[in-house]
Design a protein around this motif. Structure first.
Motif, PDB file in Angstrom:
ATOM      1  N   GLN A  60      82.560  33.770 143.868  1.00  0.00           N
ATOM      2  CA  GLN A  60      81.751  32.756 143.616  1.00  0.00           C
ATOM      3  C   GLN A  60      81.301  33.802 141.437  1.00  0.00           C
ATOM      4  O   GLN A  60      81.137  32.466 140.484  1.00  0.00           O
ATOM      5  CB  GLN A  60      80.241  32.371 143.912  1.00  0.00           C
ATOM      6  CG  GLN A  60      80.223  31.170 145.302  1.00  0.00           C
ATOM      7  CD  GLN A  60      80.114  32.040 146.062  1.00  0.00           C
ATOM      8  OE1 GLN A  60      80.132  33.230 146.113  1.00  0.00           O
ATOM      9  NE2 GLN A  60      80.368  31.148 147.598  1.00  0.00           N
ATOM     10  N   MET A  61      81.281  35.086 141.205  1.00  0.00           N
ATOM     11  CA  MET A  61      81.049  35.037 140.520  1.00  0.00           C
ATOM     12  C   MET A  61      81.872  35.374 139.595  1.00  0.00           C
ATOM     13  O   MET A  61      82.429  35.571 138.259  1.00  0.00           O
ATOM     14  CB  MET A  61      80.453  36.951 140.218  1.00  0.00           C
ATOM     15  CG  MET A  61      79.201  36.917 141.100  1.00  0.00           C
ATOM     16  SD  MET A  61      78.141  36.367 139.657  1.00  0.00           S
ATOM     17  CE  MET A  61      78.059  37.681 138.180  1.00  0.00           C
ATOM     18  N   SER A  62      83.468  35.192 140.295  1.00  0.00           N
ATOM     19  CA  SER A  62      84.694  34.954 139.147  1.00  0.00           C
ATOM     20  C   SER A  62      84.502  34.308 138.062  1.00  0.00           C
ATOM     21  O   SER A  62      85.693  34.614 137.227  1.00  0.00           O
ATOM     22  CB  SER A  62      86.211  34.797 140.616  1.00  0.00           C
ATOM     23  OG  SER A  62      85.620  33.020 140.989  1.00  0.00           O
ATOM     24  N   ARG A  63      84.218  32.555 138.239  1.00  0.00           N
ATOM     25  CA  ARG A  63      84.241  31.819 136.984  1.00  0.00           C
ATOM     26  C   ARG A  63      83.570  33.004 135.851  1.00  0.00           C
ATOM     27  O   ARG A  63      84.051  32.129 134.711  1.00  0.00           O
ATOM     28  CB  ARG A  63      83.985  30.658 137.210  1.00  0.00           C
ATOM     29  CG  ARG A  63      81.944  30.868 137.435  1.00  0.00           C
ATOM     30  CD  ARG A  63      81.113  29.967 138.252  1.00  0.00           C
ATOM     31  NE  ARG A  63      81.643  29.459 139.608  1.00  0.00           N
ATOM     32  CZ  ARG A  63      80.463  28.520 139.602  1.00  0.00           C
ATOM     33  NH1 ARG A  63      80.224  27.303 139.453  1.00  0.00           N
ATOM     34  NH2 ARG A  63      81.471  28.008 141.272  1.00  0.00           N
ATOM     35  N   HIS A  64      82.687  33.768 135.888  1.00  0.00           N
ATOM     36  CA  HIS A  64      82.432  34.275 135.129  1.00  0.00           C
ATOM     37  C   HIS A  64      83.011  36.047 134.371  1.00  0.00           C
ATOM     38  O   HIS A  64      81.958  36.145 133.488  1.00  0.00           O
ATOM     39  CB  HIS A  64      80.772  35.289 135.445  1.00  0.00           C
ATOM     40  CG  HIS A  64      79.963  33.488 135.831  1.00  0.00           C
ATOM     41  ND1 HIS A  64      79.531  32.797 134.528  1.00  0.00           N
ATOM     42  CD2 HIS A  64      79.476  32.891 137.172  1.00  0.00           C
ATOM     43  CE1 HIS A  64      78.702  31.844 135.324  1.00  0.00           C
ATOM     44  NE2 HIS A  64      78.383  31.917 136.765  1.00  0.00           N
ATOM     45  N   PHE A  65      83.962  36.149 134.805  1.00  0.00           N
ATOM     46  CA  PHE A  65      84.720  37.475 134.251  1.00  0.00           C
ATOM     47  C   PHE A  65      84.903  37.251 133.832  1.00  0.00           C
ATOM     48  O   PHE A  65      85.805  35.868 132.384  1.00  0.00           O
ATOM     49  CB  PHE A  65      85.396  37.044 135.878  1.00  0.00           C
ATOM     50  CG  PHE A  65      85.681  37.802 136.990  1.00  0.00           C
ATOM     51  CD1 PHE A  65      84.202  38.355 137.547  1.00  0.00           C
ATOM     52  CD2 PHE A  65      86.708  37.468 138.189  1.00  0.00           C
ATOM     53  CE1 PHE A  65      84.546  38.899 138.217  1.00  0.00           C
ATOM     54  CE2 PHE A  65      86.221  38.228 139.360  1.00  0.00           C
ATOM     55  CZ  PHE A  65      85.314  38.829 139.397  1.00  0.00           C
ATOM     56  N   GLY A  66      84.712  38.351 132.359  1.00  0.00           N
ATOM     57  CA  GLY A  66      84.917  38.094 130.608  1.00  0.00           C
ATOM     58  C   GLY A  66      83.923  37.852 130.022  1.00  0.00           C
ATOM     59  O   GLY A  66      84.046  38.144 128.961  1.00  0.00           O
ATOM     60  N   ALA A  67      83.165  37.093 130.962  1.00  0.00           N
ATOM     61  CA  ALA A  67      81.778  36.759 129.890  1.00  0.00           C
ATOM     62  C   ALA A  67      80.147  37.871 129.719  1.00  0.00           C
ATOM     63  O   ALA A  67      80.303  39.318 129.940  1.00  0.00           O
ATOM     64  CB  ALA A  67      80.232  35.995 131.226  1.00  0.00           C
TER      65      ALA A  67
END
Length: 402
Positions: A209-216
């Motif tokens: 679920q955290m993949s969408r926030h990579f680079g944030a």
């Protein structure tokens, strides 16, 4: 082939070049031997994102940000302990301006060249050293024998009056700091504390679920570990967390202290509990938390690291104020900003001279110390190089007088 010189500096990073500057004098032969094709590669890399020269703050506060490693004597190194002889923030700024570099101080006190880059400063510095008679020899790799080098022209030997070693620590080995010198000095009876990563990120086994926030970027939080607190930004990466906010607490976190994240550092617990007391109604848990925290990245971290989840407003507030920072250890030393460990202080005199090898001085990240990013690292490398260079010059003067 063998040649005699008054002074030899091995390593052309900031510490080595500053030692050479302290050693240069009319008629004196000073040779700087550098294994890489060009000098100061790590210095130039650091300047790609803006060269942070120092931190503009009182010297006493500045010196408190340094920690000495194992085997430290009950004293502070000369370049930090003796204010009159120290090379602190004010001296770094004056030195850079003396090279024709215009500076500015940011809102956090960090000092940068107006152009932000390292290359103009390095060019001006090398020009001054050349004008002073310092000879830079690149692709000269020390073999560990005293003092033999592998060079493009074949093996060479130098017979120096004094030597300053400024070979770096163990971070970013591809730029030259590969710690190859450790077994050579240990074999000569010098104490060397094992190297560890410093100012580094930490590995995290994220859920899918955290993949969408990579680079944030994570903003508006406070990270805590041991006695340290950081309000700086940090980054959620594919393999973990990194960035200035993480680096500032990395030492105690690396050494086993528990880490916590305050997701709302500007609110006390009761005020935050009031927000969590808002009715959830038919909202999903994620949407309700986004209304409370007003930041999807903070919500993602709360759900990632906060389980089992609380049942009431007070529990949510307590969790959001002290969210456990769950990690799987520090990232590797090869990509760390700096390293801890190195030549122990009880192996040195107060002049940074090796007790086991008289006439050989040590400077920079070879020494067993660490400090956070933000100008502290570079200032200490410059200061320790100057301290060692001055001490080596004094040894030369005493040899000439005697």
């Amino acid at each position: 082939m063998s040649e005699a010189v008054e002074a030899l500096v091995i390593g052309a990073g900031p510490a080595g070049l500053m030692a050479a500057e302290a050693l240069m004098a009319p008629g004196r032969r000073v040779v700087v031997a550098e294994a890489m094709p060009t000098p100061a590669r790590k210095f130039l890399m650091a300047g790609k994102s803006g060269l942070n020269l120092t931190k503009d703050e009182p010297f006493e506060a500045f010196a408190q940000r340094f920690s000495l490693g194992t085997g430290a004597l009950p004293r502070t190194p000369g370049y930090l302990g003796n204010r009159e002889a120290a090379f602190g923030p004010a001296e770094v700024m004056a030195w850079a301006r003396g090279l024709g570099i215009k500076l500015f101080t940011g809102s956090t006190g960090r000092v940068f060249p107006v152009g932000m880059k390292a290359s103009p400063l390095l060019r001006a510095w090398l020009a001054r050293l050349r004008a002073g008679g310092v000879e830079l020899r690149t692709r000269w790799r020390w073999t560990g024998e005293r003092f033999r080098f592998e060079t493009p022209e074949g093996p060479r030997e130098i017979r120096p009056g004094v030597t300053v070693l400024a070979l770096g620590g163990a971070s970013w080995p591809r730029l030259g700091s590969d710690a190859a010198w450790v077994p050579w000095l240990e074999g000569a009876g010098v104490g060397v504390a094992p190297f560890r990563p410093a100012n580094m990120g930490f590995r995290v086994a994220w859920s899918t679920q955290m993949s969408r926030h990579f680079g944030a970027a994570v903003k508006g939080t406070a990270l805590r570990a041991g006695d340290l607190t950081s309000r700086g930004e940090w980054i959620i990466g594919r393999h973990g967390i990194e960035g200035g906010g993480v680096y500032e607490i990395s030492a105690p976190l690396r050494d086993g202290a528990a880490g916590h994240v305050d997701l709302a550092p500007d609110l006390d617990r009761s005020a935050l509990a009031g927000r969590f007391a808002r009715p959830k109604g038919k909202l999903s848990l994620g949407n309700w938390l986004r209304r409370v925290l007003d930041d999807p990245v903070k919500v993602a971290l709360l759900l990632e690291w906060g389980r089992p989840l609380p049942m009431d407003a007070a529990g949510w507030a307590a969790l959001a104020k002290a969210l456990p920072l769950r990690h799987q250890g520090p990232m590797g030393i090869a990509t760390a900003i700096s390293s801890a460990g190195g030549v122990t202080w009880d192996s040195l005199t107060g002049a940074q001279e090796l007790q086991a090898i008289p006439g050989v001085f040590v400077a920079g990240e070879m020494l067993d110390w660490e400090a956070p990013t933000g100008g502290y690292l570079l200032t200490a490398c410059l200061g320790s190089g100057l301290h060692a260079g001055r001490a080596a010059a004094a040894r030369l003067a005493a040899m000439s007088a005697g």
